[in-house]
Design a protein around this motif. Structure first.
Motif, PDB file in Angstrom:
ATOM      1  N   LEU A   1      -8.922   7.880  16.093  1.00 32.05           N
ATOM      2  CA  LEU A   1     -10.088   6.999  15.965  1.00 32.05           C
ATOM      3  C   LEU A   1     -10.482   6.762  14.513  1.00 32.05           C
ATOM      4  CD1 LEU A   1     -12.364   8.306  18.873  1.00 32.05           C
ATOM      5  CD2 LEU A   1     -10.680   6.456  18.894  1.00 32.05           C
TER       6      LEU A   1
ATOM      7  N   MET B   1     -11.892   1.628  17.017  1.00 30.35           N
ATOM      8  CA  MET B   1     -10.485   2.035  17.040  1.00 30.35           C
ATOM      9  C   MET B   1      -9.900   2.038  18.446  1.00 30.35           C
ATOM     10  SD  MET B   1      -9.332   2.208  14.031  1.00 30.35           S
ATOM     11  CE  MET B   1      -7.718   2.943  14.324  1.00 30.35           C
TER      12      MET B   1
ATOM     13  N   ALA C   1     -17.531   1.890  11.231  1.00 28.08           N
ATOM     14  CA  ALA C   1     -18.210   3.079  10.694  1.00 28.08           C
ATOM     15  C   ALA C   1     -17.417   4.286  11.187  1.00 28.08           C
ATOM     16  CB  ALA C   1     -19.668   3.090  11.133  1.00 28.08           C
TER      17      ALA C   1
ATOM     18  N   PRO D   1     -13.777  18.228  11.708  1.00 27.54           N
ATOM     19  CA  PRO D   1     -12.788  17.870  12.724  1.00 27.54           C
ATOM     20  C   PRO D   1     -13.106  16.519  13.386  1.00 27.54           C
ATOM     21  CG  PRO D   1     -13.857  19.972  13.258  1.00 27.54           C
ATOM     22  CD  PRO D   1     -14.599  19.380  12.103  1.00 27.54           C
TER      23      PRO D   1
ATOM     24  N   ARG E   1     -26.944  14.710  21.238  1.00 31.86           N
ATOM     25  CA  ARG E   1     -26.211  15.882  21.707  1.00 31.86           C
ATOM     26  C   ARG E   1     -25.372  15.567  22.944  1.00 31.86           C
ATOM     27  NH1 ARG E   1     -30.714  19.251  21.901  1.00 31.86           N
ATOM     28  NH2 ARG E   1     -30.899  19.360  19.658  1.00 31.86           N
TER      29      ARG E   1
ATOM     30  N   GLN F   1      -9.461   4.150   6.019  1.00 33.22           N
ATOM     31  CA  GLN F   1     -10.657   4.962   5.801  1.00 33.22           C
ATOM     32  C   GLN F   1     -10.342   6.298   5.133  1.00 33.22           C
ATOM     33  OE1 GLN F   1     -12.273   4.815   9.972  1.00 33.22           O
ATOM     34  NE2 GLN F   1     -14.068   3.879   9.017  1.00 33.22           N
TER      35      GLN F   1
ATOM     36  N   SER G   1     -18.034  14.214  22.553  1.00 32.77           N
ATOM     37  CA  SER G   1     -17.594  15.580  22.310  1.00 32.77           C
ATOM     38  C   SER G   1     -17.916  15.900  20.852  1.00 32.77           C
ATOM     39  CB  SER G   1     -16.083  15.647  22.519  1.00 32.77           C
ATOM     40  OG  SER G   1     -15.443  14.820  21.549  1.00 32.77           O
ATOM     41  N   PRO G   2     -17.709  17.142  20.420  1.00 32.52           N
ATOM     42  CA  PRO G   2     -17.992  17.445  19.008  1.00 32.52           C
ATOM     43  C   PRO G   2     -17.265  16.495  18.050  1.00 32.52           C
ATOM     44  CG  PRO G   2     -17.587  19.470  20.210  1.00 32.52           C
ATOM     45  CD  PRO G   2     -17.312  18.346  21.166  1.00 32.52           C
ATOM     46  N   GLN G   3     -15.996  16.214  18.329  1.00 32.81           N
ATOM     47  CA  GLN G   3     -15.247  15.340  17.429  1.00 32.81           C
ATOM     48  C   GLN G   3     -15.869  13.942  17.361  1.00 32.81           C
ATOM     49  OE1 GLN G   3     -13.912  17.450  19.694  1.00 32.81           O
ATOM     50  NE2 GLN G   3     -11.771  17.922  19.270  1.00 32.81           N
ATOM     51  N   ILE G   4     -16.339  13.454  18.505  1.00 26.65           N
ATOM     52  CA  ILE G   4     -16.973  12.122  18.535  1.00 26.65           C
ATOM     53  C   ILE G   4     -18.310  12.179  17.785  1.00 26.65           C
ATOM     54  CG2 ILE G   4     -17.922  10.311  20.039  1.00 26.65           C
ATOM     55  CD1 ILE G   4     -14.879  10.571  20.245  1.00 26.65           C
ATOM     56  N   ARG G   5     -19.063  13.255  17.982  1.00 26.28           N
ATOM     57  CA  ARG G   5     -20.372  13.368  17.309  1.00 26.28           C
ATOM     58  C   ARG G   5     -20.227  13.586  15.809  1.00 26.28           C
ATOM     59  NH1 ARG G   5     -21.288  16.237  22.181  1.00 26.28           N
ATOM     60  NH2 ARG G   5     -21.061  18.287  21.230  1.00 26.28           N
ATOM     61  N   ASN G   6     -19.099  14.143  15.378  1.00 23.10           N
ATOM     62  CA  ASN G   6     -18.859  14.310  13.940  1.00 23.10           C
ATOM     63  C   ASN G   6     -18.676  12.971  13.251  1.00 23.10           C
ATOM     64  OD1 ASN G   6     -18.962  17.073  13.970  1.00 23.10           O
ATOM     65  ND2 ASN G   6     -16.741  17.377  14.097  1.00 23.10           N
ATOM     66  N   ARG G   7     -18.287  11.987  14.006  1.00 23.31           N
ATOM     67  CA  ARG G   7     -17.866  10.727  13.413  1.00 23.31           C
ATOM     68  C   ARG G   7     -18.758   9.550  13.845  1.00 23.31           C
ATOM     69  NH1 ARG G   7     -14.920   9.467   9.192  1.00 23.31           N
ATOM     70  NH2 ARG G   7     -13.754   7.567   9.522  1.00 23.31           N
TER      71      ARG G   7
ATOM     72  N   GLY H   1     -15.795   4.437  13.845  1.00 25.71           N
ATOM     73  CA  GLY H   1     -14.578   3.927  14.480  1.00 25.71           C
ATOM     74  C   GLY H   1     -14.403   4.335  15.931  1.00 25.71           C
ATOM     75  N   THR H   2     -15.374   5.045  16.504  1.00 27.02           N
ATOM     76  CA  THR H   2     -15.153   5.582  17.849  1.00 27.02           C
ATOM     77  C   THR H   2     -15.230   4.510  18.939  1.00 27.02           C
ATOM     78  OG1 THR H   2     -17.486   6.230  18.072  1.00 27.02           O
ATOM     79  CG2 THR H   2     -15.981   7.882  17.200  1.00 27.02           C
TER      80      THR H   2
ATOM     81  N   ALA I   1     -19.847  16.977  29.337  1.00 31.86           N
ATOM     82  CA  ALA I   1     -19.318  16.438  28.091  1.00 31.86           C
ATOM     83  C   ALA I   1     -18.574  15.154  28.394  1.00 31.86           C
ATOM     84  CB  ALA I   1     -18.368  17.445  27.453  1.00 31.86           C
ATOM     85  N   MET I   2     -18.465  14.301  27.365  1.00 33.74           N
ATOM     86  CA  MET I   2     -17.541  13.188  27.444  1.00 33.74           C
ATOM     87  C   MET I   2     -17.768  12.270  28.626  1.00 33.74           C
ATOM     88  SD  MET I   2     -15.140  12.804  25.332  1.00 33.74           S
ATOM     89  CE  MET I   2     -13.835  13.878  24.826  1.00 33.74           C
TER      90      MET I   2
END
Ligand code: FAD
Ligand code: FES
Ligand code: FES
Lengths: 286, 153
Positions: free
Chosen positions: B61, A32, A26, B56, A88, B66, A92-98, A28-29, A178-179
């Motif tokens: 990852l 990957m 999904a 972003p 929340r 995809q 991090s934001p990038q991880i939460r976006n995905r 991928g965090t 964070a993180m």
């Protein structure tokens, strides 16, 4: 390696039935990282990001497994305050976006941040295969360290949660804001109309788990009809019982003793915040 | 496998892509776009941050497959010819760049923040950049750069 790219849920289930060895991906965090570091070489990846059924939610609430954290935080915070709080704190934001709740459930790490909240709020996990659909209560979903109740041909389709009927809180101990992977975590949900309490610990046992005795004690100790400021003795006993529900280990992130101590502290504090919300609400109505 | 993807508004094609490969590898090694940096390959450092369909993400990852038929925007796609994006300009002027390795990811992440929140508070800036590590600057100049870029937009 094959890269499978279903465009509907039916197609995804069909592919998973034909290729039970295929690893769903999904956000991928988690997946990957394992691929980049050669910890895993699956014979196929099953990309779920093009399956529209997994990316949406309905009012009830049935939340598609592929809804990213950022949307839960931004769009579902009012209905699901506990899940939004836990979301929340993820990465991090990038991880939460995905990253997605479905992925958190798929990975079934004892430290996954959504688990205590899903347990405390009585979530039900909807899983499916070409054979049909199963509704699995969160409390029966986690089977062991990184092991869940999915059969090889099944996919997680959605998480069912009712909109919060009372205060919810989540708390997580880590080395920075964070993180961080949780050293330990705790979720609490109050159900005033039903005289019921949900409480669960994360990162403090082989699986995330509910603190049954603590839940029962608190449900009998609280007067939901007439919320008054809490007695310290109630908070202390609740913290004690939560801590006793855990069976943590010593590891690089923290010792078992520290985790037990921290859980008691988190349980007392989150109970204090949740209860205060109820007391304030009562006052606002009066 | 073959991957067709729009990168910085151009239709691109990558061939012989391994199915377990990351978007970051495709960008750097197959499409000649080394702006996005590879430092940790585990989502911890943010130096590979790119836009995927305007959101972003860590390119390390995202699986290559995809991004088929999707839109990627990298740090190379922010400037308009020789004219830098205001965020890039602010990083240069504020002295927010030392070795520069973290810069592409930070620029993309700050660019997204200012698109969503034109006048971010300091806590909002810190929160937005929490997934981007810098080993050189100590972050103060980076915060200055974001404030400067915000003041100019
Ligand atoms: C830098 C970094 C920081 C992180 N921080 C946190 C954190 O603070 N808290 C936390 O809890 N986690 C954290 N994680 C772990 C990860 O982000 C979460 O577990 C996330 O929820 C995974 O979601 P995903 O969609 O990216 O999953 P993926 O990586 O796509 O999948 C994860 C697992 O679930 C399976 N899966 C995914 N979707 C389905 C489905 N629909 N049906 C069946 N199986 C499925 C996959 O096969 C895989 O085994 C972090 C990861 C990184 C890289
Ligand atoms: S290289 Fe992708 S986050 Fe570090
Ligand atoms: S400038 Fe060197 S890592 Fe940030």
């Amino acid at each position: 390696m094959d890269f499978l790219r279903p465009e509907t849920l039916a197609e995804a289930l069909e592919l998973k039935a034909q290729r039970p060895d295929a690893v769903p991906i999904a956000g991928g965090t988690d997946v990957m990282v394992e691929l980049n570091y050669d910890h895993r070489r699956p014979s196929a990846l099953l990309d779920l990001t093009r399956v529209p059924e997994l990316q949406q939610w309905s009012d009830g609430l049935r939340i598609g497994a592929g809804v990213p954290y950022v949307r839960i935080i931004d769009e579902l915070g009012a209905e699901l305050p506990g899940l939004a709080m836990a979301s929340r704190t993820v990465g991090s934001p990038q991880i939460r976006n995905r990253g997605t709740v479905g992925g958190n459930l798929g990975a079934a790490s004892p430290a996954g941040d959504t688990h205590p909240v899903l347990l405390a709020s009585g979530a039900v996990i909807e899983v499916a295969s070409v054979r049909g659909t199963r509704m699995i209560p969160a409390a029966e979903f986690y089977l062991g360290v990184k092991r869940n109740a999915l059969e090889p041909d099944e996919l997680i389709v959605a998480v069912h949660l009712t909109p919060a009927k009372g205060p919810q809180q989540f708390s997580k101990v880590g080395t920075r804001n964070a993180m961080v992977i949780a050293v330990c975590s705790f979720g609490i949900s109050l159900f005033p109309e039903e005289n019921r309490v949900g409480a669960a610990v994360g990162s403090a046992a082989p699986t995330p788990r509910r603190a049954h005795e603590a839940e029962q004690f608190l449900a009998s100790a609280l007067d939901f009809k007439n919320p008054k400021p809490l007695l310290d003795s109630v908070k202390r006993e609740f913290g004690e019982l939560v801590s006793r529900a855990a069976s943590p280990i010593d590891d690089v992130r923290g010792s078992a003793a520290y985790r037990k101590h921290a859980l008691a502290v988190m349980a007392r504090r989150t109970l204090g915040w949740a209860w205060q919300e109820l007391v304030d609400g009562e006052r606002a109505c009066a | 496998m073959r991957v067709n993807v729009t990168v910085n508004s151009e239709q691109r094609q990558a061939d012989d892509v391994w199915e377990g490969e990351s978007l970051l590898f495709v960008l750097r090694e197959r499409l000649g776009l080394p702006g996005s940096k590879n430092a940790c390959e585990q989502g911890e450092c943010g130096s590979c941050t790119v836009y995927l369909d305007n959101v972003p993400v860590c390119a390390c990852l995202v699986a290559a497959g995809q991004v088929q038929d999707r839109e990627v925007r990298t740090v190379e796609g922010l400037a308009d010819g020789d004219t830098l994006d205001p965020v890039q300009e602010a990083f240069v002027e504020a002295g927010a760049v030392q070795c520069g390795f973290c810069t592409p990811g930070l620029v993309v992440q700050a660019h997204d923040l200012l698109d969503r929140v034109p006048n971010p508070s300091d806590p909002e800036i810190r929160e937005a950049l929490a997934g981007n590590l810098c080993r050189c600057t100590g972050y103060e100049k980076i915060l200055d750069a974001v404030r400067l870029a915000a003041s100019r937009r």
